[in-house]
Design a protein around this motif. Structure first.
Motif, PDB file in Angstrom:
ATOM      1  N   PRO A  72     -67.093  82.030  14.357  1.00  0.00           N
ATOM      2  CA  PRO A  72     -68.920  82.655  13.789  1.00  0.00           C
ATOM      3  C   PRO A  72     -68.767  83.396  13.383  1.00  0.00           C
ATOM      4  O   PRO A  72     -68.526  84.663  13.741  1.00  0.00           O
ATOM      5  N   ALA A  73     -70.085  83.752  12.338  1.00  0.00           N
ATOM      6  CA  ALA A  73     -69.610  84.388  11.605  1.00  0.00           C
ATOM      7  C   ALA A  73     -70.569  86.119  12.275  1.00  0.00           C
ATOM      8  O   ALA A  73     -71.590  85.771  12.857  1.00  0.00           O
ATOM      9  N   ALA A  74     -70.432  87.045  11.920  1.00  0.00           N
ATOM     10  CA  ALA A  74     -71.331  88.058  12.712  1.00  0.00           C
ATOM     11  C   ALA A  74     -73.087  88.365  12.292  1.00  0.00           C
ATOM     12  O   ALA A  74     -72.938  88.020  13.635  1.00  0.00           O
ATOM     13  N   PHE A  84     -72.416  77.147  11.837  1.00  0.00           N
ATOM     14  CA  PHE A  84     -72.929  77.373  10.791  1.00  0.00           C
ATOM     15  C   PHE A  84     -73.830  77.272  10.348  1.00  0.00           C
ATOM     16  O   PHE A  84     -74.652  76.993   9.449  1.00  0.00           O
ATOM     17  N   THR A  85     -74.312  78.317  10.300  1.00  0.00           N
ATOM     18  CA  THR A  85     -76.079  78.302  11.079  1.00  0.00           C
ATOM     19  C   THR A  85     -76.374  80.021   9.773  1.00  0.00           C
ATOM     20  O   THR A  85     -76.144  81.394  11.156  1.00  0.00           O
ATOM     21  N   GLY A  86     -76.873  80.509   8.836  1.00  0.00           N
ATOM     22  CA  GLY A  86     -77.348  81.899   8.632  1.00  0.00           C
ATOM     23  C   GLY A  86     -76.416  82.647   7.932  1.00  0.00           C
ATOM     24  O   GLY A  86     -76.513  83.596   7.846  1.00  0.00           O
ATOM     25  N   ASP A  87     -75.606  81.521   7.570  1.00  0.00           N
ATOM     26  CA  ASP A  87     -74.510  82.572   6.375  1.00  0.00           C
ATOM     27  C   ASP A  87     -74.253  81.755   4.840  1.00  0.00           C
ATOM     28  O   ASP A  87     -74.454  80.579   5.126  1.00  0.00           O
ATOM     29  N   ARG A  88     -73.664  81.819   3.422  1.00  0.00           N
ATOM     30  CA  ARG A  88     -72.997  82.216   3.310  1.00  0.00           C
ATOM     31  C   ARG A  88     -72.050  79.939   3.258  1.00  0.00           C
ATOM     32  O   ARG A  88     -72.638  78.723   2.520  1.00  0.00           O
ATOM     33  N   LEU A  93     -71.334  74.355   3.616  1.00  0.00           N
ATOM     34  CA  LEU A  93     -71.186  72.738   4.225  1.00  0.00           C
ATOM     35  C   LEU A  93     -72.527  71.842   4.732  1.00  0.00           C
ATOM     36  O   LEU A  93     -72.761  70.711   4.936  1.00  0.00           O
ATOM     37  N   VAL A  94     -73.905  72.030   5.459  1.00  0.00           N
ATOM     38  CA  VAL A  94     -74.253  71.206   6.046  1.00  0.00           C
ATOM     39  C   VAL A  94     -75.712  71.318   4.382  1.00  0.00           C
ATOM     40  O   VAL A  94     -75.942  69.709   4.235  1.00  0.00           O
ATOM     41  N   ALA A  95     -75.401  72.025   2.844  1.00  0.00           N
ATOM     42  CA  ALA A  95     -75.604  70.909   1.943  1.00  0.00           C
ATOM     43  C   ALA A  95     -74.728  70.154   1.048  1.00  0.00           C
ATOM     44  O   ALA A  95     -76.023  68.606   0.669  1.00  0.00           O
ATOM     45  N   ALA A  96     -73.935  69.845   1.809  1.00  0.00           N
ATOM     46  CA  ALA A  96     -73.051  69.068   1.419  1.00  0.00           C
ATOM     47  C   ALA A  96     -72.831  67.572   2.373  1.00  0.00           C
ATOM     48  O   ALA A  96     -72.900  66.657   1.608  1.00  0.00           O
ATOM     49  N   THR A 217     -65.830  79.736   3.093  1.00  0.00           N
ATOM     50  CA  THR A 217     -66.116  80.678   3.221  1.00  0.00           C
ATOM     51  C   THR A 217     -66.417  81.016   1.337  1.00  0.00           C
ATOM     52  O   THR A 217     -66.609  80.000   0.538  1.00  0.00           O
ATOM     53  N   GLN A 218     -66.794  82.437   1.008  1.00  0.00           N
ATOM     54  CA  GLN A 218     -67.260  82.329   0.616  1.00  0.00           C
ATOM     55  C   GLN A 218     -66.060  83.276  -0.999  1.00  0.00           C
ATOM     56  O   GLN A 218     -66.145  82.772  -1.960  1.00  0.00           O
ATOM     57  N   ARG A 219     -64.795  83.644  -0.696  1.00  0.00           N
ATOM     58  CA  ARG A 219     -64.047  82.827  -1.458  1.00  0.00           C
ATOM     59  C   ARG A 219     -63.904  82.212  -1.783  1.00  0.00           C
ATOM     60  O   ARG A 219     -63.457  81.995  -3.132  1.00  0.00           O
ATOM     61  N   ASN A 220     -63.787  80.900  -1.592  1.00  0.00           N
ATOM     62  CA  ASN A 220     -63.285  80.533  -1.568  1.00  0.00           C
ATOM     63  C   ASN A 220     -63.888  79.258  -2.366  1.00  0.00           C
ATOM     64  O   ASN A 220     -63.697  78.795  -3.565  1.00  0.00           O
ATOM     65  N   THR A 221     -65.273  79.594  -2.138  1.00  0.00           N
ATOM     66  CA  THR A 221     -66.543  78.813  -3.115  1.00  0.00           C
ATOM     67  C   THR A 221     -66.988  79.727  -4.221  1.00  0.00           C
ATOM     68  O   THR A 221     -66.606  78.432  -4.543  1.00  0.00           O
ATOM     69  N   PHE A 222     -66.888  80.889  -4.221  1.00  0.00           N
ATOM     70  CA  PHE A 222     -67.128  81.333  -4.922  1.00  0.00           C
ATOM     71  C   PHE A 222     -65.666  81.541  -5.988  1.00  0.00           C
ATOM     72  O   PHE A 222     -65.822  81.800  -7.400  1.00  0.00           O
ATOM     73  N   THR A 223     -64.802  81.298  -5.916  1.00  0.00           N
ATOM     74  CA  THR A 223     -63.704  81.548  -7.022  1.00  0.00           C
ATOM     75  C   THR A 223     -63.555  80.532  -7.177  1.00  0.00           C
ATOM     76  O   THR A 223     -62.250  79.759  -8.099  1.00  0.00           O
ATOM     77  N   GLY A 224     -63.933  78.859  -6.889  1.00  0.00           N
ATOM     78  CA  GLY A 224     -63.952  77.107  -7.329  1.00  0.00           C
ATOM     79  C   GLY A 224     -63.180  77.328  -6.547  1.00  0.00           C
ATOM     80  O   GLY A 224     -61.972  75.498  -6.867  1.00  0.00           O
ATOM     81  N   ARG A 225     -61.778  77.569  -5.832  1.00  0.00           N
ATOM     82  CA  ARG A 225     -61.154  76.935  -4.517  1.00  0.00           C
ATOM     83  C   ARG A 225     -61.295  75.919  -4.126  1.00  0.00           C
ATOM     84  O   ARG A 225     -60.318  74.453  -4.374  1.00  0.00           O
ATOM     85  N   LEU A 226     -62.526  75.936  -3.792  1.00  0.00           N
ATOM     86  CA  LEU A 226     -63.063  74.831  -3.441  1.00  0.00           C
ATOM     87  C   LEU A 226     -64.574  74.756  -3.765  1.00  0.00           C
ATOM     88  O   LEU A 226     -65.591  74.995  -3.774  1.00  0.00           O
ATOM     89  N   THR A 227     -65.002  73.593  -4.466  1.00  0.00           N
ATOM     90  CA  THR A 227     -65.471  73.330  -4.811  1.00  0.00           C
ATOM     91  C   THR A 227     -66.982  72.201  -4.012  1.00  0.00           C
ATOM     92  O   THR A 227     -66.391  71.693  -2.830  1.00  0.00           O
TER      93      THR A 227
END
Length: 250
Positions: A72-74, A84-88, A93-96, A217-227
């Motif tokens: 879980p995220a802090a 998976f609730t309350g964070d980016r 994930l839920v949108a997908a 993760t934000q890093r993966n989704t913001f950088t486009g590593r995971l679209t």
């Protein structure tokens, strides 16, 4: 004190497992961190009463598809009390899943928001928020009995597992080996798009497909590593293998 090796095997169903798990204090570093995070809070969440306990899995008890994250995220699951609730990461994930018809709504903001998952369940190898989002190997191993029991309880209906990130992949494979499926040797490394088919070794288990996916993760989704398209494709493939109906998406 709740001891995972004693308490987890006693859970008769996933609801009892979640109740027992949420009382666990077996890892002092994680207990300190989750509770300190709840005291300090982020300014945006200063009015929240943080959950600050281990976060149980979320989703139906007869899920056909299991998504395995990291922890879980802090200020996400540790705040809201739901995986998976309350964070980016949860937003993405839920949108997908909603795009595919596997979630009732495209957002996951708090435990009372009405979100339902259809045939899909969330869990993680570590159920407490770790400092820097990095649990230690010892903490992962201490938490392992909860995941072992969850997989045992899901075994009659489970058909696919999606491991989000290398940590989830490396943590869930040996548990699957214990839980009723045969692992290949040598054990395959994680990769996005990787797929394993595991034959059952116990009565009541069916063949299981395991898919690898970059973590949301934000890093993966913001950088486009995971679209979003990459994520939907892995989830769609796993869902169809599970026998779950999915919506066509662009």
């Amino acid at each position: 004190m709740t001891y995972p090796t004693r308490q987890a095997p006693r859970a008769a169903d996933v609801h009892a497992l979640g109740r027992s798990l949420s009382e666990c204090r077996a890892c002092p570093r994680l207990v300190d961190w989750r509770e300190e995070t709840a005291r300090v809070k982020r300014p945006a969440f200063r009015d929240w009463d943080y959950w600050a306990r281990p976060v149980p899995g979320f989703g139906p008890a007869d899920a056909r598809m299991l998504l395995v994250g990291l922890a879980p995220a802090a200020h996400g699951g540790n705040r809201t009390g739901r995986m998976f609730t309350g964070d980016r990461a949860g937003d993405v994930l839920v949108a997908a899943l909603h795009d595919l018809g596997l979630a009732s709504q495209p957002t996951s903001t708090h435990s009372g928001d009405g979100l339902q998952l259809y045939g899909v369940r969330f869990t993680s190898p570590v159920h407490c928020a770790p400092p820097a989002n990095k649990p230690t190997p010892a903490e992962r191993d201490t938490c392992r009995p909860w995941l072992v029991r969850e997989l045992e309880l899901l075994r009659p209906t489970l058909r696919t597992v999606v491991a989000l990130g290398a940590f989830g992949w490396q943590a869930v494979l040996p548990v699957l080996g214990e839980g009723g499926w045969s692992l290949p040797r040598p054990r395959p490394a994680f990769a996005h798009g990787a797929r394993l088919e595991l034959p059952p070794t116990r009565q009541g288990a069916a063949p299981l497909a395991v898919h690898g996916c970059y973590h949301v993760t934000q890093r993966n989704t913001f950088t486009g590593r995971l679209t979003p398209a990459m994520l939907r494709e892995v989830l769609r493939t796993a869902a169809l293998e599970s026998g779950l109906p999915v919506h066509p998406t662009p």
